[in-house]
Design a protein around this motif. Structure first.
Motif, PDB file in Angstrom:
ATOM      1  N   TYR A  21       0.815  -1.211   0.000  1.00  0.00           N
ATOM      2  CA  TYR A  21       0.000   0.000   0.000  1.00  0.00           C
ATOM      3  C   TYR A  21       0.854   1.268   0.000  1.00  0.00           C
ATOM      4  CZ  TYR A  21      -3.793   3.173   1.120  1.00  0.00           C
ATOM      5  OH  TYR A  21      -4.701   4.196   1.083  1.00  0.00           O
ATOM      6  N   ARG A  22       1.968   1.248   0.699  1.00  0.00           N
ATOM      7  CA  ARG A  22       2.778   2.464   0.839  1.00  0.00           C
ATOM      8  C   ARG A  22       3.273   2.965  -0.512  1.00  0.00           C
ATOM      9  NH1 ARG A  22       5.117   3.343   6.553  1.00  0.00           N
ATOM     10  NH2 ARG A  22       5.635   5.290   5.542  1.00  0.00           N
ATOM     11  N   THR A  23       3.469   2.048  -1.465  1.00  0.00           N
ATOM     12  CA  THR A  23       3.936   2.466  -2.785  1.00  0.00           C
ATOM     13  C   THR A  23       2.842   3.189  -3.560  1.00  0.00           C
ATOM     14  OG1 THR A  23       3.263   0.390  -3.830  1.00  0.00           O
ATOM     15  CG2 THR A  23       5.475   0.481  -2.866  1.00  0.00           C
ATOM     16  N   LEU A  24       1.576   3.100  -3.111  1.00  0.00           N
ATOM     17  CA  LEU A  24       0.463   3.711  -3.825  1.00  0.00           C
ATOM     18  C   LEU A  24       0.135   5.108  -3.330  1.00  0.00           C
ATOM     19  CD1 LEU A  24      -1.978   0.667  -3.948  1.00  0.00           C
ATOM     20  CD2 LEU A  24      -0.379   1.406  -5.714  1.00  0.00           C
ATOM     21  N   ASN A  56      -5.508   3.161   5.040  1.00  0.00           N
ATOM     22  CA  ASN A  56      -5.358   4.612   5.133  1.00  0.00           C
ATOM     23  C   ASN A  56      -5.242   5.052   6.584  1.00  0.00           C
ATOM     24  OD1 ASN A  56      -5.165   5.611   2.564  1.00  0.00           O
ATOM     25  ND2 ASN A  56      -7.303   6.179   2.342  1.00  0.00           N
ATOM     26  N   ALA A  57      -6.044   4.420   7.452  1.00  0.00           N
ATOM     27  CA  ALA A  57      -6.023   4.778   8.869  1.00  0.00           C
ATOM     28  C   ALA A  57      -4.691   4.420   9.514  1.00  0.00           C
ATOM     29  CB  ALA A  57      -7.168   4.076   9.597  1.00  0.00           C
ATOM     30  N   ILE A  58      -4.079   3.330   9.048  1.00  0.00           N
ATOM     31  CA  ILE A  58      -2.810   2.892   9.636  1.00  0.00           C
ATOM     32  C   ILE A  58      -1.654   3.774   9.191  1.00  0.00           C
ATOM     33  CG2 ILE A  58      -1.104   1.012   9.601  1.00  0.00           C
ATOM     34  CD1 ILE A  58      -3.512  -0.936   9.496  1.00  0.00           C
ATOM     35  N   GLN A 122     -18.736   8.131  -0.454  1.00  0.00           N
ATOM     36  CA  GLN A 122     -17.885   8.669   0.619  1.00  0.00           C
ATOM     37  C   GLN A 122     -16.837   7.661   1.092  1.00  0.00           C
ATOM     38  OE1 GLN A 122     -20.163  10.406   3.783  1.00  0.00           O
ATOM     39  NE2 GLN A 122     -20.794  12.159   2.557  1.00  0.00           N
ATOM     40  N   PRO A 123     -17.228   6.420   1.457  1.00  0.00           N
ATOM     41  CA  PRO A 123     -16.180   5.461   1.832  1.00  0.00           C
ATOM     42  C   PRO A 123     -15.216   5.176   0.682  1.00  0.00           C
ATOM     43  CG  PRO A 123     -18.355   4.410   1.812  1.00  0.00           C
ATOM     44  CD  PRO A 123     -18.573   5.879   1.719  1.00  0.00           C
ATOM     45  N   LEU A 124     -15.698   5.293  -0.562  1.00  0.00           N
ATOM     46  CA  LEU A 124     -14.795   5.128  -1.703  1.00  0.00           C
ATOM     47  C   LEU A 124     -13.707   6.198  -1.674  1.00  0.00           C
ATOM     48  CD1 LEU A 124     -13.894   4.020  -4.446  1.00  0.00           C
ATOM     49  CD2 LEU A 124     -15.665   5.446  -5.516  1.00  0.00           C
ATOM     50  N   VAL A 125     -14.091   7.451  -1.458  1.00  0.00           N
ATOM     51  CA  VAL A 125     -13.113   8.555  -1.394  1.00  0.00           C
ATOM     52  C   VAL A 125     -12.150   8.333  -0.234  1.00  0.00           C
ATOM     53  CG1 VAL A 125     -12.830  11.026  -0.945  1.00  0.00           C
ATOM     54  CG2 VAL A 125     -14.604  10.246  -2.528  1.00  0.00           C
ATOM     55  N   PHE A 126     -12.682   7.964   0.945  1.00  0.00           N
ATOM     56  CA  PHE A 126     -11.828   7.753   2.115  1.00  0.00           C
ATOM     57  C   PHE A 126     -10.818   6.626   1.896  1.00  0.00           C
ATOM     58  CE2 PHE A 126     -15.491   9.396   4.961  1.00  0.00           C
ATOM     59  CZ  PHE A 126     -15.087  10.702   4.749  1.00  0.00           C
ATOM     60  N   SER A 127     -11.144   5.691   1.003  1.00  0.00           N
ATOM     61  CA  SER A 127     -10.276   4.529   0.779  1.00  0.00           C
ATOM     62  C   SER A 127      -9.221   4.766  -0.288  1.00  0.00           C
ATOM     63  CB  SER A 127     -11.129   3.317   0.382  1.00  0.00           C
ATOM     64  OG  SER A 127     -11.652   3.479  -0.942  1.00  0.00           O
ATOM     65  N   PRO A 132      -5.566  12.377   1.308  1.00  0.00           N
ATOM     66  CA  PRO A 132      -4.427  12.609   2.208  1.00  0.00           C
ATOM     67  C   PRO A 132      -4.708  12.574   3.699  1.00  0.00           C
ATOM     68  CG  PRO A 132      -5.198  14.690   1.303  1.00  0.00           C
ATOM     69  CD  PRO A 132      -6.059  13.618   0.696  1.00  0.00           C
ATOM     70  N   PHE A 133      -5.917  12.172   4.113  1.00  0.00           N
ATOM     71  CA  PHE A 133      -6.247  12.196   5.538  1.00  0.00           C
ATOM     72  C   PHE A 133      -6.634  10.808   6.031  1.00  0.00           C
ATOM     73  CE2 PHE A 133      -7.366  16.391   3.844  1.00  0.00           C
ATOM     74  CZ  PHE A 133      -6.553  17.192   4.632  1.00  0.00           C
ATOM     75  N   SER A 134      -6.374  10.566   7.298  1.00  0.00           N
ATOM     76  CA  SER A 134      -6.819   9.322   7.912  1.00  0.00           C
ATOM     77  C   SER A 134      -8.343   9.336   8.040  1.00  0.00           C
ATOM     78  CB  SER A 134      -6.200   9.167   9.301  1.00  0.00           C
ATOM     79  OG  SER A 134      -6.825   8.114  10.011  1.00  0.00           O
TER      80      SER A 134
END
Length: 342
Positions: A21-24, A56-58, A122-127, A132-134
């Motif tokens: 994930y970090r590479t994305l 994203n949260a992590i 909304q959950p799509l955007v958050f994912s 850039p936000f948790s």
């Protein structure tokens, strides 16, 4: 038990994504991301996006612009003609305690319904890796709705949504979600701006002391109505809308997000207030109109709440309080006029 199994499954599912994930986490090309869907049925479910939301949260810190982009990524989502389904509208009205029309001909969708019809964006955007936000610590603080023409139940509506700017404030970062509902011919009939707050960690404490005690004013006013908010309303509302955020449906999920008990959905509180307002005053809300709302303290489940209102000319101000008038839950206004807003 079910929640424990659900979270266990989610944690297992997220392990694979954590490895790459970090590479994305990078801005999209030209800092713009456009996503197209055939209709609202094609939007991914909240469950399917949960592993990415947890990732994203992590990897991102609460209340910080973690990507360090020079400009906020321009995220746009277009959703093709989507049915305003009569059965879904009926279920939504029932859970929000809205009055059903005896004659179903020319029935119109409730004020907040369009954004509920496409809640899964909304959950799509958050994912998204470029967001850039948790997702943790994001709360719903304001909404503004303008509607020029009725949206008929049984019709098809197209949607455009965008997340194009964020503002740093003392409390954290404010993010605007812009939603437009259009006819199949492309005419805009409904607009909404939902403002979310990515809270800084220190903002979790001392919220209660910022609100003055207005219990005497609330209890003295004649324009008020008390209604009960049942303990299971969060789960019922989630079953209709798909908003299964843990702090709304179970006590353990609420504790994880820093609340002592389950809390009601903000959108449910606003729609229920508008329904109670129509029942108590006899007014009929017809477009063109504008609704503006600021959310204050959460409504814990179960509880009794007090709706108070005052009317002047074409504007009705209303607010929702705890039954004793000590805690504010939301303040809002409803403005109607004969000239379109846009």
């Amino acid at each position: 038990m079910l929640f424990t199994l659900f979270m266990s499954f989610t944690l297992i599912a997220v392990v694979g994504s954590l490895l790459y994930y970090r590479t994305l986490i990078k801005p999209p090309p030209r800092n713009e991301l456009i996503i197209l869907f055939k209709n609202n049925k094609d939007l991914p479910s909240m469950l399917s996006r949960l592993p990415s939301i947890l990732a994203n949260a992590i990897f991102k810190s609460q209340g910080k612009n973690c990507n360090g982009f020079h400009a906020f990524p321009q995220i746009s989502i277009s959703i093709g003609p989507s049915l305003i389904d009569p059965k879904h509208v009926s279920a939504y009205k029932s859970v929000c305690c809205l009055k059903e029309k005896e004659n179903c001909e020319n029935e119109v969708a409730p004020i907040c319904y369009p954004v509920v019809n496409i809640f899964r964006f909304q959950p799509l955007v958050f994912s998204l890796p470029c967001f850039p936000f948790s997702p943790f610590g994001i709360v719903y603080i304001r909404t503004s709705i303008c509607q020029n023409h009725p949206i008929l139940v049984g019709s098809k509506i197209k949607y455009t949504t965008s997340v194009k700017n964020a503002r740093e404030t003392e409390r954290g970062w404010e993010i605007d979600f812009n939603v437009c509902a259009l006819t199949e011919n492309g005419d805009t009939v409904w607009k909404c701006v939902q403002t979310m707050l990515s809270r800084k960690r220190q903002q979790k404490v001392q919220r209660k002391s910022h609100h003055k005690d207005h219990s005497d004013e609330c209890l003295k006013t004649q324009n008020s109505a008390i209604f009960s908010v049942p303990a299971n309303i969060g789960l019922k509302y989630a079953a209709v809308t798909g908003d299964y955020n843990p702090h709304h449906i179970c006590r353990l999920g609420a504790i994880m997000f820093g609340f002592p008990r389950k809390i009601a959905h903000g959108q449910w509180s606003l729609e229920s207030c508008l329904g109670q307002l129509q029942k108590s005053t006899g007014i009929v809300i017809q477009p063109p109109y504008k609704v503006e709302c600021a959310f204050k303290l959460p409504v814990f489940l179960p509880s009794d709440v007090r709706l108070i209102w005052s009317k002047k000319d074409n504007t009705t101000d209303f607010s929702l309080w705890s039954a004793d008038g000590k805690l504010p839950h939301l303040t809002a206004s409803l403005e109607t006029r004969n000239v379109p807003y846009f």
